[in-house]
Design a protein around this motif. Structure first.
Motif, PDB file in Angstrom:
ATOM      1  N   MET A   1      -9.627 -16.089  -6.711  1.00 45.84           N
ATOM      2  CA  MET A   1      -8.796 -15.069  -6.084  1.00 45.84           C
ATOM      3  C   MET A   1      -8.955 -15.136  -4.577  1.00 45.84           C
ATOM      4  SD  MET A   1      -8.851 -11.723  -8.516  1.00 45.84           S
ATOM      5  CE  MET A   1     -10.555 -11.625  -8.994  1.00 45.84           C
ATOM      6  N   SER A   2      -7.937 -14.681  -3.895  1.00 42.12           N
ATOM      7  CA  SER A   2      -7.929 -14.714  -2.436  1.00 42.12           C
ATOM      8  C   SER A   2      -8.349 -13.363  -1.864  1.00 42.12           C
ATOM      9  CB  SER A   2      -6.531 -15.056  -1.934  1.00 42.12           C
ATOM     10  OG  SER A   2      -6.132 -16.307  -2.440  1.00 42.12           O
ATOM     11  N   LEU A   3      -8.769 -13.399  -0.602  1.00 42.35           N
ATOM     12  CA  LEU A   3      -9.203 -12.194   0.092  1.00 42.35           C
ATOM     13  C   LEU A   3      -8.139 -11.791   1.108  1.00 42.35           C
ATOM     14  CD1 LEU A   3     -12.895 -13.250   0.746  1.00 42.35           C
ATOM     15  CD2 LEU A   3     -12.010 -11.889  -1.154  1.00 42.35           C
ATOM     16  N   TYR A   4      -7.833 -10.494   1.163  1.00 43.17           N
ATOM     17  CA  TYR A   4      -6.792  -9.980   2.051  1.00 43.17           C
ATOM     18  C   TYR A   4      -7.279  -8.709   2.730  1.00 43.17           C
ATOM     19  CZ  TYR A   4      -3.664 -12.927  -0.725  1.00 43.17           C
ATOM     20  OH  TYR A   4      -3.072 -13.982  -1.368  1.00 43.17           O
ATOM     21  N   GLU A   5      -6.727  -8.446   3.905  1.00 45.25           N
ATOM     22  CA  GLU A   5      -6.860  -7.156   4.564  1.00 45.25           C
ATOM     23  C   GLU A   5      -5.455  -6.591   4.711  1.00 45.25           C
ATOM     24  OE1 GLU A   5      -8.915  -7.313   8.278  1.00 45.25           O
ATOM     25  OE2 GLU A   5     -10.861  -7.625   7.326  1.00 45.25           O
ATOM     26  N   CYS A   6      -5.289  -5.352   4.332  1.00 39.94           N
ATOM     27  CA  CYS A   6      -3.983  -4.703   4.406  1.00 39.94           C
ATOM     28  C   CYS A   6      -4.131  -3.397   5.169  1.00 39.94           C
ATOM     29  CB  CYS A   6      -3.440  -4.441   3.003  1.00 39.94           C
ATOM     30  SG  CYS A   6      -1.873  -3.550   2.999  1.00 39.94           S
ATOM     31  N   VAL A   7      -3.293  -3.201   6.170  1.00 37.61           N
ATOM     32  CA  VAL A   7      -3.231  -1.938   6.905  1.00 37.61           C
ATOM     33  C   VAL A   7      -1.822  -1.406   6.737  1.00 37.61           C
ATOM     34  CG1 VAL A   7      -3.373  -0.823   9.153  1.00 37.61           C
ATOM     35  CG2 VAL A   7      -4.935  -2.667   8.597  1.00 37.61           C
ATOM     36  N   PHE A   8      -1.735  -0.134   6.344  1.00 38.08           N
ATOM     37  CA  PHE A   8      -0.404   0.470   6.280  1.00 38.08           C
ATOM     38  C   PHE A   8      -0.420   1.805   7.001  1.00 38.08           C
ATOM     39  CE2 PHE A   8      -2.355   2.085   2.378  1.00 38.08           C
ATOM     40  CZ  PHE A   8      -1.933   3.405   2.326  1.00 38.08           C
ATOM     41  N   ILE A   9       0.774   2.195   7.457  1.00 40.46           N
ATOM     42  CA  ILE A   9       0.962   3.450   8.168  1.00 40.46           C
ATOM     43  C   ILE A   9       1.869   4.330   7.313  1.00 40.46           C
ATOM     44  CG2 ILE A   9       1.731   4.553  10.291  1.00 40.46           C
ATOM     45  CD1 ILE A   9       1.492   1.823  11.659  1.00 40.46           C
ATOM     46  N   ALA A  10       1.388   5.531   7.006  1.00 38.74           N
ATOM     47  CA  ALA A  10       2.169   6.494   6.235  1.00 38.74           C
ATOM     48  C   ALA A  10       2.758   7.541   7.180  1.00 38.74           C
ATOM     49  CB  ALA A  10       1.297   7.166   5.179  1.00 38.74           C
ATOM     50  N   ARG A  11       3.828   8.188   6.737  1.00 35.17           N
ATOM     51  CA  ARG A  11       4.519   9.185   7.563  1.00 35.17           C
ATOM     52  C   ARG A  11       3.578  10.288   8.016  1.00 35.17           C
ATOM     53  NH1 ARG A  11       8.800  12.239   5.302  1.00 35.17           N
ATOM     54  NH2 ARG A  11       7.662  12.215   3.361  1.00 35.17           N
ATOM     55  N   GLN A  12       3.887  10.870   9.175  1.00 31.78           N
ATOM     56  CA  GLN A  12       3.034  11.900   9.761  1.00 31.78           C
ATOM     57  C   GLN A  12       3.135  13.240   9.039  1.00 31.78           C
ATOM     58  OE1 GLN A  12       4.284  12.400  13.781  1.00 31.78           O
ATOM     59  NE2 GLN A  12       6.300  13.160  13.246  1.00 31.78           N
ATOM     60  N   ASP A  13       4.251  13.508   8.364  1.00 33.81           N
ATOM     61  CA  ASP A  13       4.430  14.825   7.773  1.00 33.81           C
ATOM     62  C   ASP A  13       3.908  14.945   6.348  1.00 33.81           C
ATOM     63  OD1 ASP A  13       6.481  13.028   7.431  1.00 33.81           O
ATOM     64  OD2 ASP A  13       7.996  14.540   7.029  1.00 33.81           O
ATOM     65  N   ILE A  14       3.233  13.933   5.824  1.00 28.96           N
ATOM     66  CA  ILE A  14       2.561  14.089   4.539  1.00 28.96           C
ATOM     67  C   ILE A  14       1.094  14.425   4.809  1.00 28.96           C
ATOM     68  CG2 ILE A  14       4.169  12.527   3.382  1.00 28.96           C
ATOM     69  CD1 ILE A  14       1.983  10.421   3.326  1.00 28.96           C
TER      70      ILE A  14
END
Length: 146
Positions: free
Chosen positions: A1-14
């Motif tokens: 299996m491979s190694l990953y880094e994931c960054v996500f941005i969620a909406r400010q109003d949640i």
């Protein structure tokens, strides 16, 4: 299996609780695909450099992933469908970072710094000498006028 880094941005109003639920859903997608998430970091509500879908702020989350590429593609597909996710970035890495990320380290170092007071902790500059106060000076005269 491979190694990953994931960054996500969620909406400010949640809420932060909804961000945790979203993160758990993405983790379940990876688990169903045969992968795992070794580290999850919630970086908090932060300013975005420019407006994204009319949002100036967003909830940032980092995931360290050990999964096959098919599971990561499915997670990215689900994120692109979800309206709460503004942006995402997933990169493949050679090894996953142990301990807190650079964002969390800088946040911790800010908390450990002593607060500045009214300048009491700063040494007095002796090279200036005594200067007259602004209100003690004579008023300036305008040249060329009456």
């Amino acid at each position: 299996m491979s190694l990953y880094e994931c960054v996500f941005i969620a909406r400010q109003d949640i809420s932060a609780q909804q961000v945790e639920t979203l993160t758990a859903e993405l983790t379940n997608i990876l688990a169903q695909g045969g992968g795992s998430v070794s580290k999850t970091e919630y970086w908090g509500l932060r300013n975005i450099a420019y407006r994204v879908k009319k949002n100036r702020k967003g909830h940032y989350v980092l995931l360290n992933i050990d999964a096959p590429s098919a599971a990561v593609k499915e997670m990215e597909r689900q994120m692109s469908i979800n309206e709460d996710v503004l942006r995402t970035l997933t990169i493949r890495v050679e090894e996953l970072e142990e301990g807190p990320s650079a964002m969390m380290q800088s946040k911790n170092s800010r908390d450990e710094r002593p607060r500045r007071g009214d300048g009491e902790d700063r040494p007095r500059r002796e090279d200036r000498g005594d200067r007259p106060r602004r209100d003690d000076r004579e008023p300036r005269r305008m040249e060329g006028g009456e």
